[in-house]
Design a protein around this motif. Sequence first.
Motif, PDB file in Angstrom:
ATOM      1  N   ASN A   1      10.945   6.372   1.410  1.00 59.59           N
ATOM      2  CA  ASN A   1       9.779   5.894   2.155  1.00 59.59           C
ATOM      3  C   ASN A   1       9.592   6.776   3.389  1.00 59.59           C
ATOM      4  OD1 ASN A   1       7.623   4.423   3.017  1.00 59.59           O
ATOM      5  ND2 ASN A   1       8.736   2.500   3.289  1.00 59.59           N
ATOM      6  N   GLY A   2       8.530   7.552   3.403  1.00 59.84           N
ATOM      7  CA  GLY A   2       8.276   8.506   4.475  1.00 59.84           C
ATOM      8  C   GLY A   2       8.704   9.920   4.120  1.00 59.84           C
TER       9      GLY A   2
ATOM     10  N   ASN B   1      -2.723  21.606  -7.236  1.00 65.41           N
ATOM     11  CA  ASN B   1      -3.765  20.580  -7.133  1.00 65.41           C
ATOM     12  C   ASN B   1      -3.248  19.231  -7.644  1.00 65.41           C
ATOM     13  OD1 ASN B   1      -5.726  22.611  -6.394  1.00 65.41           O
ATOM     14  ND2 ASN B   1      -5.783  23.183  -8.569  1.00 65.41           N
ATOM     15  N   ASP B   2      -4.059  18.212  -7.374  1.00 64.65           N
ATOM     16  CA  ASP B   2      -3.836  16.871  -7.933  1.00 64.65           C
ATOM     17  C   ASP B   2      -2.406  16.385  -7.740  1.00 64.65           C
ATOM     18  OD1 ASP B   2      -6.439  16.900  -8.712  1.00 64.65           O
ATOM     19  OD2 ASP B   2      -6.038  17.393 -10.802  1.00 64.65           O
ATOM     20  N   ILE B   3      -1.991  16.384  -6.489  1.00 69.52           N
ATOM     21  CA  ILE B   3      -0.622  15.975  -6.164  1.00 69.52           C
ATOM     22  C   ILE B   3      -0.531  14.449  -6.162  1.00 69.52           C
ATOM     23  CG2 ILE B   3       1.195  16.068  -4.429  1.00 69.52           C
ATOM     24  CD1 ILE B   3      -0.164  18.692  -3.473  1.00 69.52           C
ATOM     25  N   ILE B   4       0.451  13.931  -6.868  1.00 68.79           N
ATOM     26  CA  ILE B   4       0.665  12.480  -6.939  1.00 68.79           C
ATOM     27  C   ILE B   4       2.082  12.157  -6.493  1.00 68.79           C
ATOM     28  CG2 ILE B   4       0.910  10.499  -8.474  1.00 68.79           C
ATOM     29  CD1 ILE B   4      -1.265  11.617 -10.201  1.00 68.79           C
ATOM     30  N   LEU B   5       2.186  11.197  -5.616  1.00 70.49           N
ATOM     31  CA  LEU B   5       3.462  10.584  -5.267  1.00 70.49           C
ATOM     32  C   LEU B   5       3.261   9.083  -5.409  1.00 70.49           C
ATOM     33  CD1 LEU B   5       4.360  12.642  -2.090  1.00 70.49           C
ATOM     34  CD2 LEU B   5       5.704  12.565  -4.176  1.00 70.49           C
ATOM     35  N   LYS B   6       4.000   8.457  -6.304  1.00 69.02           N
ATOM     36  CA  LYS B   6       3.726   7.045  -6.571  1.00 69.02           C
ATOM     37  C   LYS B   6       5.008   6.328  -6.968  1.00 69.02           C
ATOM     38  CE  LYS B   6       1.543   6.002 -10.349  1.00 69.02           C
ATOM     39  NZ  LYS B   6       0.452   5.879 -11.339  1.00 69.02           N
TER      40      LYS B   6
ATOM     41  N   ARG C   1       0.840  -1.179   0.000  1.00 66.88           N
ATOM     42  CA  ARG C   1       0.000   0.000   0.000  1.00 66.88           C
ATOM     43  C   ARG C   1       0.877   1.231   0.000  1.00 66.88           C
ATOM     44  NH1 ARG C   1      -5.627   1.109   2.788  1.00 66.88           N
ATOM     45  NH2 ARG C   1      -6.065   3.027   1.724  1.00 66.88           N
ATOM     46  N   GLN C   2       0.574   2.125  -0.909  1.00 64.97           N
ATOM     47  CA  GLN C   2       1.242   3.411  -0.955  1.00 64.97           C
ATOM     48  C   GLN C   2       0.233   4.463  -0.510  1.00 64.97           C
ATOM     49  OE1 GLN C   2       3.151   4.188  -4.715  1.00 64.97           O
ATOM     50  NE2 GLN C   2       3.626   2.019  -5.037  1.00 64.97           N
TER      51      GLN C   2
ATOM     52  N   TRP D   1       4.723  10.816   1.548  1.00 64.41           N
ATOM     53  CA  TRP D   1       4.515   9.515   0.904  1.00 64.41           C
ATOM     54  C   TRP D   1       5.054   8.416   1.809  1.00 64.41           C
ATOM     55  CZ3 TRP D   1       7.836   5.604  -0.784  1.00 64.41           C
ATOM     56  CH2 TRP D   1       7.256   4.633  -1.613  1.00 64.41           C
ATOM     57  N   ARG D   2       4.262   7.368   1.939  1.00 66.93           N
ATOM     58  CA  ARG D   2       4.691   6.225   2.752  1.00 66.93           C
ATOM     59  C   ARG D   2       4.251   4.941   2.074  1.00 66.93           C
ATOM     60  NH1 ARG D   2       2.245   3.196   6.731  1.00 66.93           N
ATOM     61  NH2 ARG D   2       0.408   4.554   6.737  1.00 66.93           N
ATOM     62  N   GLU D   3       5.122   3.958   2.108  1.00 67.03           N
ATOM     63  CA  GLU D   3       4.815   2.671   1.493  1.00 67.03           C
ATOM     64  C   GLU D   3       5.007   1.553   2.508  1.00 67.03           C
ATOM     65  OE1 GLU D   3       5.976   0.634  -2.657  1.00 67.03           O
ATOM     66  OE2 GLU D   3       7.688   0.818  -1.306  1.00 67.03           O
ATOM     67  N   THR D   4       4.035   0.648   2.561  1.00 71.64           N
ATOM     68  CA  THR D   4       4.156  -0.560   3.370  1.00 71.64           C
ATOM     69  C   THR D   4       4.038  -1.754   2.436  1.00 71.64           C
ATOM     70  OG1 THR D   4       3.142   0.537   5.252  1.00 71.64           O
ATOM     71  CG2 THR D   4       3.240  -1.862   5.315  1.00 71.64           C
ATOM     72  N   ILE D   5       5.001  -2.644   2.498  1.00 72.42           N
ATOM     73  CA  ILE D   5       5.017  -3.813   1.621  1.00 72.42           C
ATOM     74  C   ILE D   5       4.997  -5.081   2.468  1.00 72.42           C
ATOM     75  CG2 ILE D   5       6.322  -5.097  -0.109  1.00 72.42           C
ATOM     76  CD1 ILE D   5       7.511  -2.506  -1.062  1.00 72.42           C
ATOM     77  N   PHE D   6       4.127  -5.997   2.091  1.00 71.44           N
ATOM     78  CA  PHE D   6       4.099  -7.306   2.746  1.00 71.44           C
ATOM     79  C   PHE D   6       4.563  -8.345   1.739  1.00 71.44           C
ATOM     80  CE2 PHE D   6       1.515 -11.183   3.823  1.00 71.44           C
ATOM     81  CZ  PHE D   6       2.382 -11.606   4.807  1.00 71.44           C
ATOM     82  N   GLU D   7       5.705  -8.936   1.990  1.00 74.60           N
ATOM     83  CA  GLU D   7       6.226  -9.998   1.143  1.00 74.60           C
ATOM     84  C   GLU D   7       5.983 -11.328   1.855  1.00 74.60           C
ATOM     85  OE1 GLU D   7      10.273  -9.067   0.386  1.00 74.60           O
ATOM     86  OE2 GLU D   7       9.796  -7.383  -0.965  1.00 74.60           O
TER      87      GLU D   7
END
Length: 494
Positions: free
Chosen positions: A147-148, A50-55, A34-35, A175-181
Amino acid sequence: MSMLRSLNINKATGLIALAMSTSLFSVAAEQLQRQVVTVSDTTVWGLPVNDIILKRNGDLMTVGLDMKLEDYRLKGDKVTVFTPMLKNGRDSIELNPVGLYSRIRYIQYLREEEQPIGGDAAYSYKYSKRPSLMEYEKSVEYSDWMNGAILYLRKSDYGCCNTILSEECVPLGRWRETIFEPQYIYETNIQAEAVKVREITGRAYVDFPVNKIVIYPDYRNNTYELGKIIATIDSVKNDKDITVNSLHIAGTASPEGPYENNVYLAKNRTIALKNYVQNLYNFPEGFITTSYEPVDWAGLREWLENNNLPHKNDILAIVNSDIEPFARNSKIMKEYPEEYKWLHLNVYPALRHSDYRIEFTIRQFSDIEEIKEIIKESPQKLSLNEIYLLANSLEPGSEEYKDVFETAVRLYPNDETANLNAANAALLRNDLEHAARYLEKAGNSDKAQYARGMYLLKQGDYNEALKIFNNLSATMPEASEAAATITDILNLEN
């Protein structure tokens, strides 16, 4: 540019990604992630953003935002430069700047062929010719420190000779990302068999002339039927890895005729077959054992249960009754003559058969290189323990590793451990259909429940998967870790 994205399915990779509002949630074959981007539309220095994207997409980090430049007022003979930048602690990266030039400064810029403020990568516009809406997007190589990270927009005002007049910076979003492997937990340490005893079974339809108990090898189809028995014996007797222990022959007869005659025929025809085999191989005394069934009622019952015949249930009731065997046959013949005629012609001959069972012992294997060859040529010789000795020598997750578990479940289709490991191998390659099938026979151990949680996760049923992982958390560190990470992924708050 809009932050509302629709469901996108990439058929080539199997990746399913859903980005909505300010978050991205995706499930791929090997990871759940999840980002989360915490942003809101804003206006800074009179500039609507406007319409800020971090991906993040693999090795790239993409920053996108809309700047409504038509609303910004540039005063005097200045240059204003807007620079998006990512920053996390001491780490930061500046992205391509956007420069607005007053008329005089733009002419100077063109005449003197100056490098644009912000470098060659800058977007430079004469203020009067600026786009009304700047749809900004830039991708950079992803680094772990991002990340963060916080996205900032810096405004720098320059005067004559590119002298900086003022500079200020505002945060736009984090922006924060959590990854489950997923961790796939195999069971490869199982108790070795002290002795590997196996058996082969078969059925032969040896024909005898009416009321005879002597075998004629060339009679009707006997060459083929006797050949089946011989080929089965030879397949194990001539194998250097196998010791043959015993051979059992069980003969049967069909229902017609007096019961005492059927007893005589079934018993003595079985003895005749035993003697025929004994003369070919000269086995030691007691090696071949025999039994017989005067009437194969079980075979007739099975045929009736699995086929359609008029008055089928009535005939079955007679077969299952406790009246004298010969009387049962007579009753069927008397009460259902047409059906009896058909059974006598088409079914009864198959009830006269000889079943054989060869019991043998296979030697133990411990050399990995030898096991590698055997699993290719004669995998049926290997015990589960020996197969998993090979698995433990391979790279986890490799194709060879997964193939070993597929072989194990083919050889031991009802073994819980074999099914658990095959389910994990199927989950690893995202084959949910086979994974579900294997999990049905994987038992109810903690590891099997954990694998079911992984299956639900890949199905998209995150809440039910989380319940399983929470239930296992006290006894399985892997489940506890999975529960914590999925909880973080499902949590909409930052």
